[in-house]
Design an enzyme around this catalytic site. Structure first.
Site, PDB file in Angstrom:
ATOM      1  N   GLU A 104       6.710  -0.598  -4.855  1.00 10.54           N
ATOM      2  CA  GLU A 104       5.666  -0.597  -5.889  1.00 10.54           C
ATOM      3  C   GLU A 104       4.364  -0.449  -5.135  1.00 10.54           C
ATOM      4  OE1 GLU A 104       6.525  -0.434  -8.956  1.00 10.54           O
ATOM      5  OE2 GLU A 104       8.617  -0.855  -8.505  1.00 10.54           O
ATOM      6  N   CYS A 129      -2.974  -4.377  -8.400  1.00 12.75           N
ATOM      7  CA  CYS A 129      -2.459  -3.001  -8.444  1.00 12.75           C
ATOM      8  C   CYS A 129      -2.650  -2.407  -9.836  1.00 12.75           C
ATOM      9  CB  CYS A 129      -0.999  -2.991  -8.055  1.00 12.75           C
ATOM     10  SG  CYS A 129      -0.089  -4.276  -8.902  1.00 12.75           S
ATOM     11  N   GLY A 150       4.078   1.690   2.334  1.00  6.72           N
ATOM     12  CA  GLY A 150       5.295   1.945   1.569  1.00  6.72           C
ATOM     13  C   GLY A 150       5.914   3.280   1.928  1.00  6.72           C
ATOM     14  N   GLU A 195      -6.860   5.319  -5.112  1.00  5.28           N
ATOM     15  CA  GLU A 195      -7.230   3.917  -5.320  1.00  5.28           C
ATOM     16  C   GLU A 195      -8.213   3.397  -4.259  1.00  5.28           C
ATOM     17  OE1 GLU A 195      -4.232   1.123  -4.124  1.00  5.28           O
ATOM     18  OE2 GLU A 195      -4.695  -0.226  -5.775  1.00  5.28           O
ATOM     19  N   SER A 242       0.818  -1.213   0.000  1.00  6.79           N
ATOM     20  CA  SER A 242       0.000   0.000   0.000  1.00  6.79           C
ATOM     21  C   SER A 242       0.852   1.265   0.000  1.00  6.79           C
ATOM     22  CB  SER A 242      -0.889  -0.003   1.239  1.00  6.79           C
ATOM     23  OG  SER A 242      -0.080   0.078   2.393  1.00  6.79           O
TER      24      SER A 242
HETATM   25  P1  NAP Z   1       0.398  -3.371   2.941  1.00  6.10           P
HETATM   26  O1  NAP Z   1      -0.674  -3.377   3.936  1.00  6.10           O
HETATM   27  O2  NAP Z   1       1.121  -2.091   2.715  1.00  6.10           O
HETATM   28  O3  NAP Z   1       1.442  -4.500   3.422  1.00  6.10           O
HETATM   29  C1  NAP Z   1       2.674  -4.758   2.768  1.00  6.10           C
HETATM   30  C2  NAP Z   1       3.738  -5.130   3.797  1.00  6.10           C
HETATM   31  O4  NAP Z   1       4.179  -3.949   4.474  1.00  6.10           O
HETATM   32  C3  NAP Z   1       3.294  -6.078   4.890  1.00  6.10           C
HETATM   33  O5  NAP Z   1       4.384  -6.905   5.225  1.00  6.10           O
HETATM   34  C4  NAP Z   1       2.942  -5.154   6.035  1.00  6.10           C
HETATM   35  O6  NAP Z   1       3.061  -5.752   7.303  1.00  6.10           O
HETATM   36  C5  NAP Z   1       3.995  -4.094   5.874  1.00  6.10           C
HETATM   37  N1  NAP Z   1       3.573  -2.783   6.381  1.00  6.10           N
HETATM   38  C6  NAP Z   1       2.487  -2.081   5.988  1.00  6.10           C
HETATM   39  N2  NAP Z   1       2.449  -0.899   6.617  1.00  6.10           N
HETATM   40  C7  NAP Z   1       3.540  -0.848   7.424  1.00  6.10           C
HETATM   41  C8  NAP Z   1       4.053   0.123   8.331  1.00  6.10           C
HETATM   42  N3  NAP Z   1       3.442   1.286   8.544  1.00  6.10           N
HETATM   43  N4  NAP Z   1       5.198  -0.165   8.979  1.00  6.10           N
HETATM   44  C9  NAP Z   1       5.813  -1.355   8.794  1.00  6.10           C
HETATM   45  N5  NAP Z   1       5.376  -2.300   7.963  1.00  6.10           N
HETATM   46  C10 NAP Z   1       4.254  -2.060   7.275  1.00  6.10           C
HETATM   47  O7  NAP Z   1      -0.118  -3.799   1.516  1.00  6.10           O
HETATM   48  P2  NAP Z   1      -1.030  -5.031   1.060  1.00  6.10           P
HETATM   49  O8  NAP Z   1      -2.237  -5.110   1.920  1.00  6.10           O
HETATM   50  O9  NAP Z   1      -0.206  -6.230   0.937  1.00  6.10           O
HETATM   51  O10 NAP Z   1      -1.444  -4.690  -0.422  1.00  6.10           O
HETATM   52  C11 NAP Z   1      -2.533  -3.899  -0.798  1.00  6.10           C
HETATM   53  C12 NAP Z   1      -2.035  -2.661  -1.516  1.00  6.10           C
HETATM   54  O11 NAP Z   1      -0.847  -2.926  -2.251  1.00  6.10           O
HETATM   55  C13 NAP Z   1      -2.991  -2.114  -2.549  1.00  6.10           C
HETATM   56  O12 NAP Z   1      -3.061  -0.729  -2.399  1.00  6.10           O
HETATM   57  C14 NAP Z   1      -2.368  -2.447  -3.882  1.00  6.10           C
HETATM   58  O13 NAP Z   1      -2.681  -1.631  -4.945  1.00  6.10           O
HETATM   59  C15 NAP Z   1      -0.933  -2.411  -3.564  1.00  6.10           C
HETATM   60  N6  NAP Z   1      -0.205  -3.281  -4.447  1.00  6.10           N
HETATM   61  C16 NAP Z   1       0.691  -2.751  -5.289  1.00  6.10           C
HETATM   62  C17 NAP Z   1       1.372  -3.553  -6.172  1.00  6.10           C
HETATM   63  C18 NAP Z   1       2.373  -2.966  -7.120  1.00  6.10           C
HETATM   64  O14 NAP Z   1       3.067  -3.678  -7.767  1.00  6.10           O
HETATM   65  N7  NAP Z   1       2.488  -1.683  -7.202  1.00  6.10           N
HETATM   66  C19 NAP Z   1       1.152  -4.928  -6.184  1.00  6.10           C
HETATM   67  C20 NAP Z   1       0.259  -5.454  -5.291  1.00  6.10           C
HETATM   68  C21 NAP Z   1      -0.411  -4.604  -4.408  1.00  6.10           C
HETATM   69  P3  NAP Z   1       1.903  -6.631   7.948  1.00  6.10           P
HETATM   70  O15 NAP Z   1       2.031  -7.976   7.358  1.00  6.10           O
HETATM   71  O16 NAP Z   1       2.225  -6.608   9.392  1.00  6.10           O
HETATM   72  O17 NAP Z   1       0.597  -5.952   7.639  1.00  6.10           O
END
Ligand code: NAP
Length: 503
Positions: free
Chosen positions: A262, A299, A243, A388, A239
């Site tokens: 990403e 994404c 990120g 998004e 996210s």
């Molecule tokens: P996420 O919630 O950001 O989690 C990704 C990783 O980061 C997890 O390991 C999470 O830990 C960790 N994390 C998140 N916030 C953090 C913080 N504040 N401090 C430390 N660690 C943190 O993302 P997601 O739920 O997997 O994916 C959904 C989002 O990703 C959507 O917005 C989507 O569009 C985007 N996405 C982008 C791409 C691309 O290629 N650009 C691909 C797929 C998805 P935890 O496990 O503890 O939650």
């Protein structure tokens, strides 16, 4: 059914910690996992640094054999991976099978890629001893691995963007040890894939510090990982909020390091007038299919369509709603993601400027598609509408005429993709739009839908912020290896001292 033991893999040892967290499977049994700790992260990073002194100097043939062995070990666990992956994420078995093929294909592609050697970008300027007023020394250049890399996988690709996903494959191919912070949405899937990597480490005689997996459970695990001084770069898919938080931590380190994030994207799709006239219904069906694929949790999901006002545009909107209405309820990846989808829908429902075209009710982890429409003037004024909503939600932005499209395109932030649906008669407009779209997006498409991302040499999966944190990089395709390399010049170094790849 695979029963996870719930431990971390730290430099060749499975380790348990006292505190545990549970996964939240869509179906099947709940499992418990050890919560990661700062101490474990630091041990894994120290082991990765130690491993770099051997792994960073392995031959390309050794690393290619290792990558192929990981792919073999994943395939050897195929059924168990599909079972646990599908249970934890709610994604259908067929999707997990396809994603597994993509993951092993990616590992094998990197094996072939490094064997060719082009990625080393070797350069050679010969010495000019007689040059006046001063002689020129001999200088060679080659790319070298940067050191230990931290990887954060995404919830929506439990295999291809996770433990042995693109970031891990690219880093290992480059010669960088990897420490993975497992995603808390699929800890069991992460564990079994880590087992596969560990088996390959043993069979190939690779230093065990080359790969570690730390389960999450608490945010300090990820924070400690990006702040650890042995980590030299971070690969992240997820996210924008997560990120950005980790990117900022990387920038604040005494030694700042690159953070290759990403992030999210709304992937605008411009429907040009000729295409609208020629095939409105066909385009509507295609868009609806792309919007609901994987419950819209891609994404590259094309969440926004820009469509001219008028009866042909109206027909496109109506046909999209009709196609979306036929979609059966789908299960979202986690309860948190489902809640965010419901909140995103509420954000649209609460706005007078936005018209609901298709409104559905969803409960719990289930979701159904929703479609909204807004006029271009209101869209430009309200930035929140261009953010998004992760899930199957579509927004149609109506422009007074196609001539407004270039100005509207300039309004978008950085995107992973931008699409033009066009017919031959739209060529002049498309030529005007392309220079704008290529400044906005990492990938520009015509007459297709962006949801599929090919793993090939010419793929860019990235884009200007906020689509990614490094516009010069991609997280998919062979060029993604560049993120984990740095150029070194070798001046006047005798052949007997030069690295083998240069000698
Ligand atoms: P996420 O919630 O950001 O989690 C990704 C990783 O980061 C997890 O390991 C999470 O830990 C960790 N994390 C998140 N916030 C953090 C913080 N504040 N401090 C430390 N660690 C943190 O993302 P997601 O739920 O997997 O994916 C959904 C989002 O990703 C959507 O917005 C989507 O569009 C985007 N996405 C982008 C791409 C691309 O290629 N650009 C691909 C797929 C998805 P935890 O496990 O503890 O939650």
């Amino acid at each position: 059914m695979f029963k996870p033991h719930g431990q971390h893999l730290v430099a060749g040892e499975w380790v348990a910690t006292a505190e545990t967290f549970s996964n939240d499977p869509a179906h099947g049994e709940i499992s418990n996992f050890s919560v990661g700790t700062v101490d474990l992260v630091n041990r894994a990073c120290a082991a990765a640094e130690e491993a770099f002194w051997s792994y960073g100097y392995t031959s390309r043939a050794q690393r290619a054999a290792f990558l192929n062995a990981i792919a073999d070990e994943i395939e050897a666990r195929a059924e168990a991976i599909t079972e646990i992956g599908s249970a934890e994420t709610g994604l259908p078995a067929a999707r997990l099978q396809g994603e597994r093929g993509r993951t092993t294909g990616q590992l094998r592609l990197f094996a072939d890629h490094i064997l060719k050697g082009d990625y080393l970008d070797r350069r050679h300027d010969e010495a000019q001893p007689d040059r006046k007023p001063a002689p020129r020394p001999e200088i060679r250049l080659m790319q070298r691995p940067i050191g230990p890399v931290a990887v954060f996988g995404a919830s929506n690709f439990p295999l291809a963007f996770s433990t042995a996903g693109g970031d891990t494959a690219a880093a290992l191919a480059a010669g960088c040890p990897v420490v993975v912070k497992a995603h808390s949405a699929h800890p069991g899937t992460s564990e079994i894939v880590a087992e596969a990597i560990f088996a390959a480490i043993k069979s190939c005689g690779i230093h065990p510090g080359t790969f570690s997996l730390i389960q999450g459970g608490k945010r300090d695990v990820g924070h400690a990982l990006v702040k650890n001084p042995f980590i030299k770069a971070v690969g992240f898919t997820g996210s924008l909020a997560g990120g950005r938080a980790l990117f900022d931590l990387c920038a604040q380190r005494p030694e700042p390091i690159p953070f290759f994030g990403e992030l999210g994207s709304v992937n605008p799709m411009f429907v040009l007038p000729g295409a609208l006239k020629e095939k409105a219904t066909e385009l509507a069906a295609g868009w609806a299919g792309s919007l609901v694929m994987g419950a819209g949790q891609f994404c590259t999901n094309p969440g926004i369509a820009i469509v001219p006002r008028g009866s042909e545009g109206d027909a496109f909107v109506a046909a999209t709603a009709e196609a979306l209405a036929k979609t059966a309820p789908q299960t979202m990846l986690t309860s948190g993601i489902a809640q965010a989808y419901h909140d995103g829908k509420a954000r649209f429902d609460g706005r007078n400027s936005v018209r609901s075209v298709l409104a559905t009710e969803s409960t719990g982890r289930e979701c159904r598609p929703n479609l909204y429409e807004v006029q271009a003037e209101a869209f430009i004024e309200d930035h929140a509408l261009s953010e998004e909503v992760f899930g199957p939600l579509g927004l149609v932005v109506r422009v007074a005429s196609a001539d407004e499209m270039p100005a509207l395109a300039k309004n978008f932030e950085g995107q992973l993709t931008a699409t033009m649906q066009m017919a031959d008669e739209d060529t002049a407009l498309a030529r005007n739009l392309l220079p704008i779209l290529e400044r906005k997006a990492g990938r520009v498409l015509v007459n297709g839908f962006p949801t599929g991302v090919e793993v090939v040499d010419s793929m860019v999966h990235g884009g200007p912020y906020p689509a990614s944190t490094n516009f010069g990089a991609t997280s998919v395709g062979t060029m993604s290896i560049r993120r984990f390399l740095r150029p070194v010049s070798y001046q006047n170094i005798p052949a007997g001292v030069l690295p083998d790849d240069l000698a």
